[in-house]
Design a protein around this motif. Structure first.
Motif, PDB file in Angstrom:
ATOM      1  N   LEU A 272       3.066  -0.558  -8.682  1.00  0.00           N
ATOM      2  CA  LEU A 272       2.126   0.417 -10.424  1.00  0.00           C
ATOM      3  C   LEU A 272       1.167   0.646  -9.783  1.00  0.00           C
ATOM      4  N   ARG A 273       0.403   0.173  -8.876  1.00  0.00           N
ATOM      5  CA  ARG A 273      -1.108   1.660  -8.842  1.00  0.00           C
ATOM      6  C   ARG A 273      -0.843   2.882  -8.666  1.00  0.00           C
ATOM      7  N   PHE A 274       0.140   3.429  -7.786  1.00  0.00           N
ATOM      8  CA  PHE A 274       0.579   4.151  -7.443  1.00  0.00           C
ATOM      9  C   PHE A 274       1.147   5.246  -8.791  1.00  0.00           C
ATOM     10  N   LEU A 275       1.976   4.352  -9.582  1.00  0.00           N
ATOM     11  CA  LEU A 275       2.750   4.470 -10.746  1.00  0.00           C
ATOM     12  C   LEU A 275       1.329   5.000 -11.986  1.00  0.00           C
ATOM     13  N   ASP A 276       0.221   4.749 -11.891  1.00  0.00           N
ATOM     14  CA  ASP A 276      -1.222   4.357 -12.742  1.00  0.00           C
ATOM     15  C   ASP A 276      -1.801   5.290 -12.187  1.00  0.00           C
ATOM     16  N   SER A 277      -1.599   5.990 -10.867  1.00  0.00           N
ATOM     17  CA  SER A 277      -2.292   6.765 -10.111  1.00  0.00           C
ATOM     18  C   SER A 277      -1.837   8.798 -10.876  1.00  0.00           C
ATOM     19  N   LEU A 289      -6.586   3.862  -4.125  1.00  0.00           N
ATOM     20  CA  LEU A 289      -5.903   3.799  -4.192  1.00  0.00           C
ATOM     21  C   LEU A 289      -4.998   3.206  -2.392  1.00  0.00           C
ATOM     22  N   VAL A 290      -5.800   4.412  -1.521  1.00  0.00           N
ATOM     23  CA  VAL A 290      -4.681   4.188  -0.226  1.00  0.00           C
ATOM     24  C   VAL A 290      -4.940   2.494  -0.013  1.00  0.00           C
ATOM     25  N   PRO A 291      -7.011   2.814   0.649  1.00  0.00           N
ATOM     26  CA  PRO A 291      -6.514   1.044   1.519  1.00  0.00           C
ATOM     27  C   PRO A 291      -6.779  -0.410   0.165  1.00  0.00           C
ATOM     28  N   ARG A 292      -6.053  -0.430  -1.095  1.00  0.00           N
ATOM     29  CA  ARG A 292      -5.577  -1.317  -1.664  1.00  0.00           C
ATOM     30  C   ARG A 292      -3.899  -1.058  -0.997  1.00  0.00           C
ATOM     31  N   LEU A 293      -3.655  -0.133  -0.842  1.00  0.00           N
ATOM     32  CA  LEU A 293      -1.581  -0.487  -1.161  1.00  0.00           C
ATOM     33  C   LEU A 293      -2.040  -0.642   0.636  1.00  0.00           C
ATOM     34  N   ILE A 294      -3.088  -0.319   1.607  1.00  0.00           N
ATOM     35  CA  ILE A 294      -2.660  -1.266   2.831  1.00  0.00           C
ATOM     36  C   ILE A 294      -2.508  -2.187   2.716  1.00  0.00           C
ATOM     37  N   ASN A 326       5.801   6.254   3.642  1.00  0.00           N
ATOM     38  CA  ASN A 326       5.629   7.679   3.452  1.00  0.00           C
ATOM     39  C   ASN A 326       3.852   8.096   3.151  1.00  0.00           C
ATOM     40  N   PRO A 327       2.891   8.557   3.890  1.00  0.00           N
ATOM     41  CA  PRO A 327       2.146   7.626   4.199  1.00  0.00           C
ATOM     42  C   PRO A 327       1.917   9.298   3.313  1.00  0.00           C
ATOM     43  N   LYS A 328       2.284  10.593   3.623  1.00  0.00           N
ATOM     44  CA  LYS A 328       2.174  11.458   2.927  1.00  0.00           C
ATOM     45  C   LYS A 328       2.025  11.508   1.488  1.00  0.00           C
ATOM     46  N   LEU A 329       3.201  10.725   0.922  1.00  0.00           N
ATOM     47  CA  LEU A 329       3.633  10.848  -0.603  1.00  0.00           C
ATOM     48  C   LEU A 329       2.482   9.532  -0.953  1.00  0.00           C
ATOM     49  N   ARG A 330       2.270   8.985  -0.062  1.00  0.00           N
ATOM     50  CA  ARG A 330       1.053   7.808  -0.657  1.00  0.00           C
ATOM     51  C   ARG A 330       0.030   7.702  -0.357  1.00  0.00           C
ATOM     52  N   ASP A 331      -0.713   9.061   0.162  1.00  0.00           N
ATOM     53  CA  ASP A 331      -1.836   9.137  -0.269  1.00  0.00           C
ATOM     54  C   ASP A 331      -2.381  10.546  -0.812  1.00  0.00           C
ATOM     55  N   PHE A 332      -1.098  10.888  -1.675  1.00  0.00           N
ATOM     56  CA  PHE A 332      -1.227  11.949  -2.215  1.00  0.00           C
ATOM     57  C   PHE A 332      -2.449  11.838  -3.193  1.00  0.00           C
ATOM     58  N   PRO A 333      -2.187  10.946  -4.112  1.00  0.00           N
ATOM     59  CA  PRO A 333      -3.524  10.610  -5.299  1.00  0.00           C
ATOM     60  C   PRO A 333      -3.780  10.592  -5.423  1.00  0.00           C
ATOM     61  N   GLN A 334      -4.746  10.554  -3.829  1.00  0.00           N
ATOM     62  CA  GLN A 334      -6.314  10.584  -4.186  1.00  0.00           C
ATOM     63  C   GLN A 334      -7.104  11.779  -5.020  1.00  0.00           C
ATOM     64  N   GLY A 345       4.924  17.996  -9.113  1.00  0.00           N
ATOM     65  CA  GLY A 345       5.712  18.629  -7.861  1.00  0.00           C
ATOM     66  C   GLY A 345       6.005  17.168  -7.211  1.00  0.00           C
ATOM     67  N   ARG A 346       4.313  16.603  -6.453  1.00  0.00           N
ATOM     68  CA  ARG A 346       4.893  15.226  -5.948  1.00  0.00           C
ATOM     69  C   ARG A 346       5.305  13.927  -6.826  1.00  0.00           C
ATOM     70  N   TRP A 347       5.154  13.879  -8.032  1.00  0.00           N
ATOM     71  CA  TRP A 347       6.234  12.336  -9.056  1.00  0.00           C
ATOM     72  C   TRP A 347       7.409  13.303  -8.828  1.00  0.00           C
ATOM     73  N   PHE A 348       7.743  14.399  -8.704  1.00  0.00           N
ATOM     74  CA  PHE A 348       9.286  14.732  -8.789  1.00  0.00           C
ATOM     75  C   PHE A 348       9.834  14.393  -7.533  1.00  0.00           C
ATOM     76  N   ASP A 349       9.201  15.029  -6.286  1.00  0.00           N
ATOM     77  CA  ASP A 349       9.589  14.561  -4.791  1.00  0.00           C
ATOM     78  C   ASP A 349       9.551  12.626  -4.711  1.00  0.00           C
ATOM     79  N   PHE A 350       9.111  12.184  -5.519  1.00  0.00           N
ATOM     80  CA  PHE A 350       8.966  10.797  -5.416  1.00  0.00           C
ATOM     81  C   PHE A 350      10.262   9.892  -6.031  1.00  0.00           C
ATOM     82  N   VAL A 351      10.756  10.214  -7.258  1.00  0.00           N
ATOM     83  CA  VAL A 351      11.069  10.387  -8.678  1.00  0.00           C
ATOM     84  C   VAL A 351      13.277  10.870  -7.550  1.00  0.00           C
ATOM     85  N   ASN A 352      13.012  11.979  -6.935  1.00  0.00           N
ATOM     86  CA  ASN A 352      13.867  11.563  -6.560  1.00  0.00           C
ATOM     87  C   ASN A 352      14.308  11.295  -5.129  1.00  0.00           C
TER      88      ASN A 352
END
Length: 814
Positions: A272-277, A289-294, A326-334, A345-352
């Motif tokens: 949900l945190r990722f979706l919100d971002s 976001l990233v510290p909370r996810l970790i 996938n840290p690259k995807l996870r860190d993206f919404p900063q 584009g990053r959302w497309f990668d996530f859904v894909n």
């Protein structure tokens, strides 16, 4: 002065997009106050809201400085119900009520707006809102409206076409249109159009992506006067399917976040945190976001989802796993990654990625349950696939809409004879989908040659395939990594690759293919069919493998053959046309139920320079394969059961009793090789493995008789190669190879599966050497005019002509 002249708030409650209707959510879920804040943060001097048929959104921020009231009015052509949207600015409650009373008729609406001198703009004139827009409607728009919008939610090409058409309008064109439609423009210089821009944002993610600027204006009145005077500039860019899909996901997320009261759970759930971002504009927690996810993953163990779970559970599990791995995807919404193309584009990668993993789960369940005939779980899996379709629907919808709009825009441009290089006039670009490109067979070799000839003749041909091996890059070939690989128990070497559908769809859209051709009814073929339907493209296919017969031979089950036939006919019936390599193949498809009007016979060629009688070199066979000097029977092709090679071996076993010096040479490889070697133990039989090029040409020319016992081949390239090398041919009376010889002149036709018939034909030619040689000479003459280059040119014309027929039908509908 800068204003985004087209923005929606939560008061636009009736969605036009199908997916939003299914979800039961509004067309927008953005608070008017949020629109005001974001627009001002992005540099807009004034803010207005253009909700559908309501001023509630504008009124909610009317007390704030730098605002004015507007709305987007839905109206219709009375003769056919074609819907249009008109943006109306600087109004009040009284005008709004009057607009509601007369908006059903576009002619009444425009008349009222002109009489009251209310500034108005036709929104997205090349976008068909309810699928009724035709060229005639667009012509009427040009007579009714002085101001036309370049829309930020529509494709850049659509906006380009509007610019081109409006720039080239003349008094003569307008006069002709007025006479044609009986509409007299009610404003001066109707050939001079003023263009405005707006984002048409519905989710808050794209506010001010496109806007209108009048540099000298200081007030709202001066701003609109500047537009009237032609001093306005449209700043920004149009949308893409990825951007608009991101917008739709944003609307749906914001809707469910409110409906399900998820606000309190966002900080506790990493997904949900990722979706919100990703799906909420200007999230104030992106930097945390990233510290909370970790922290979340450290304290929480995600249990592996059991197969057969609900689709929502599988989606959640795969999303958790993807973000964790996938840290690259996870860190993206900063912060720093807020550019909408990057986020989309990053959302497309996530859904894909997530949807691919869910699809693999579906295939795993389907394959495992199919082998055990667990029909309950099979239907459960099909239901899961349907649910996944709903999850991906925003992409399917947007790619469909954008493709349709591109075609209509191109037709409009061509209609006005403005751009000779419009999409309608460009040479077509063909995407050829095949799952055998890297295999060793006649179909793959033919396609490689086609690719070579296309490049030499500057034709736009791209091969789209899906294979798990790391093959070297080739010009004109796009190989996608499969998301799943499945073997067939009865045919271990044959793999079934599950393609990454969204990636393929995006690739085809970006490359602007105008036609799709498919050479397989498997998963890759289904993907090609879906892409063609989504992009509104003509699609043809080639039937080159007798899959139902192969299924029967490999399984020994006639019911399986019948089931495969039903699927095969269903698949090819979906195509606009079907190319077959032989008349017998076409007749068989028609007999099984394929529409005869779809069937086209296409030519096949042979390399008459490589395969030539002059390549005869008996010492090559002696030195390399230790053969003798006896009469040589030759077979070239895949070593597999469906080729009926066991019959050839039995016939040879009989023949060698009468002709002890005779030898059997088999060129090729395949799953039946070891078993066949055991069958020929003690016989004068040579297995060469796979050969090509000069080695294969020498084998052909150095043999004496070519025997092809298969009853399932639809064509048989090797039959042409053997004749080009000067060999007489023996083929069966079943399948396509019999059509590649002249009976009793270049070869003989025997009864399929009949040992006596095959043995008698071979013995007869062995006993008549003069006839054998005459047949060989006639075979060479027969194929000399069947070059690969000529066959490719004829096939390309078939592609083009078939595609043109379908495009003309589509254009007639427009």
């Amino acid at each position: 002065m800068k204003i985004d002249l087209h923005v929606h708030s939560k008061h636009s409650i009736r969605p036009s997009q199908w997916i939003l209707q299914k979800l039961g959510c509004p067309e927008s879920f953005t608070e008017p106050a949020a629109i005001y804040r974001i627009a001002r943060e992005k540099g807009m001097d004034l803010v207005t809201i253009t909700d559908h048929n309501t001023i509630s959104g504008s009124a909610e921020i009317a007390h704030l400085p730098g605002t004015f009231i507007s709305e987007e009015v839905t109206t219709y052509f009375p003769e056919d119900g074609c819907k249009a949207h008109v943006l109306v600015y600087g109004i009040n409650e009284v005008i709004h009520r009057e607009l509601r009373a007369i908006r059903e008729n576009i002619f009444d609406l425009v008349c009222y707006l002109r009489q009251e001198e209310i500034f108005h703009v036709l929104a997205h004139p090349l976008y068909s809102i309810n699928d009724k827009l035709r060229i005639d409607h667009f012509e009427k728009f040009l007579l009714l409206f002085a101001n036309i919008e370049l829309n930020g939610a529509r494709d850049d090409y659509q906006n380009y076409c509007i610019r081109k058409i409006t720039d080239k309008l003349t008094p003569g064109i307008i006069e002709n249109l007025a006479n044609k439609h009986g509409i007299e423009p009610a404003f001066p210089e109707p050939w001079f159009k003023r263009l405005t821009g707006g984002s048409d944002d519905h989710s808050s993610l794209n506010i001010s992506r496109q806007y209108t600027e009048v540099r000298e204006a200081k007030t709202r009145e001066e701003f609109f006067q500047g537009i009237d005077a032609g001093k306005a500039s449209v700043i920004g860019k149009g949308s893409t399917p990825q951007v608009l899909s991101h917008n739709l996901y944003g609307i749906a997320y914001q809707y469910y976040k409110r409906k399900l009261n998820l606000e309190s759970k966002v900080g506790k759930d990493p997904v949900l945190r990722f979706l919100d971002s990703c799906l909420q504009a200007n999230s104030d927690t992106e930097d945390k976001l990233v510290p909370r996810l970790i922290h979340s993953w450290r304290d929480r163990k995600v249990q592996k989802q059991e197969k057969g779970g609900q689709i929502q559970d599988i989606l959640r599990f795969e999303a958790h796993k993807l973000l964790k791995d996938n840290p690259k995807l996870r860190d993206f919404p900063q912060k720093g990654n807020s550019k909408i193309e990057n986020r989309a584009g990053r959302w497309f990668d996530f859904v894909n990625h997530v949807s691919n993993r869910v699809l693999v789960h579906f295939w795993d369940t389907l394959v495992n349950n199919s082998s055990g005939a667990d029909f309950f779980n099979i239907f459960h899996s099909l239901g899961s696939a349907g649910a996944l379709y709903t999850v991906l629907a925003p992409y399917f919808v947007t790619f469909t809409v954008f493709s349709r709009d591109k075609q209509f825009s191109a037709s409009s441009l061509k209609h006005f004879s403005i751009d000779n290089q419009s999409r309608s006039d460009k040479p077509f670009k063909l995407a050829h989908f095949t799952d055998t490109f890297y295999e060793i067979n006649g179909v793959a070799l033919t396609l490689r040659r086609q690719l070579k000839f296309a490049k030499e003749s500057e034709k736009d041909l791209a091969v789209v395939t899906c294979d798990s091996e790391n093959h070297p890059a080739m010009d004109g070939v796009r190989n996608f990594d499969p998301i799943g690989v499945y073997g067939l128990p009865e045919y271990p070497e044959q793999k079934m690759f599950i393609p990454p559908f969204l990636e393929m769809l995006n690739y085809c859209y970006d490359n602007e293919f105008t036609q799709i051709h498919v050479a397989t009814p498997g998963p890759l073929g289904l993907a090609a069919l879906a892409i063609a339907r989504i992009m509104k493209l003509p699609i043809g296919g080639t039937y080159h493998t007798a899959i139902p017969q192969y299924a029967q031979i490999l399984t020994g089950d006639g019911n399986i053959e019948e089931l495969v036939w039903k699927y095969t006919i269903w698949f090819y019936q979906q195509l606009d046309w079907v190319l077959v390599p032989s008349k017998s193949t076409g007749d068989e498809l028609i007999e099984k139920g394929l529409d005869p009007a779809k069937v086209r016979l296409f030519p096949r060629g042979v390399d008459t320079e490589l395969f030539h009688p002059s390549k005869r070199n008996p010492s090559f066979l002696r030195n390399r394969f230790r053969t003798g000097d006896g009469f040589k029977l030759l077979y070239v092709g895949r070593i597999s059961k469906e080729k009926d090679l066991q019959l050839l071996v039995r016939a040879f076993d009989i023949i060698r009793q009468k002709f002890p010096e005779a030898e059997l040479v088999l060129v090729g490889n395949g799953p039946y090789l070891q078993e066949l070697k055991a069958l020929t133990f003690g016989m004068r039989c040579t297995f060469t493995d796979f050969l090509d090029g000069e080695d294969l040409a020498s084998i052909y020319a150095s043999s004496d008789l070519f025997v092809f016992p298969s009853a399932t081949d639809t064509f048989g390239n090797v039959v042409l190669e053997a004749q080009a090398s000067g060999l007489p041919i023996i083929v069966t009376d079943s399948g396509g190879p019999q059509e590649n010889i002249i009976p009793n002149k270049t070869g003989l036709i025997v009864k399929a599966g009949n040992l006596e018939s095959l043995t008698g034909a071979i013995e007869g030619l062995l006993a008549d050497q003069l006839r054998l040689k005459e047949m060989g000479k006639a075979a060479r003459l027969y194929v000399e005019k069947r070059s690969h280059e000529l066959a490719f040119e004829k096939t390309w014309l078939i592609y083009r002509d078939c595609g043109n027929d379908v495009e003309q039908e589509m254009a007639a509908a427009i």
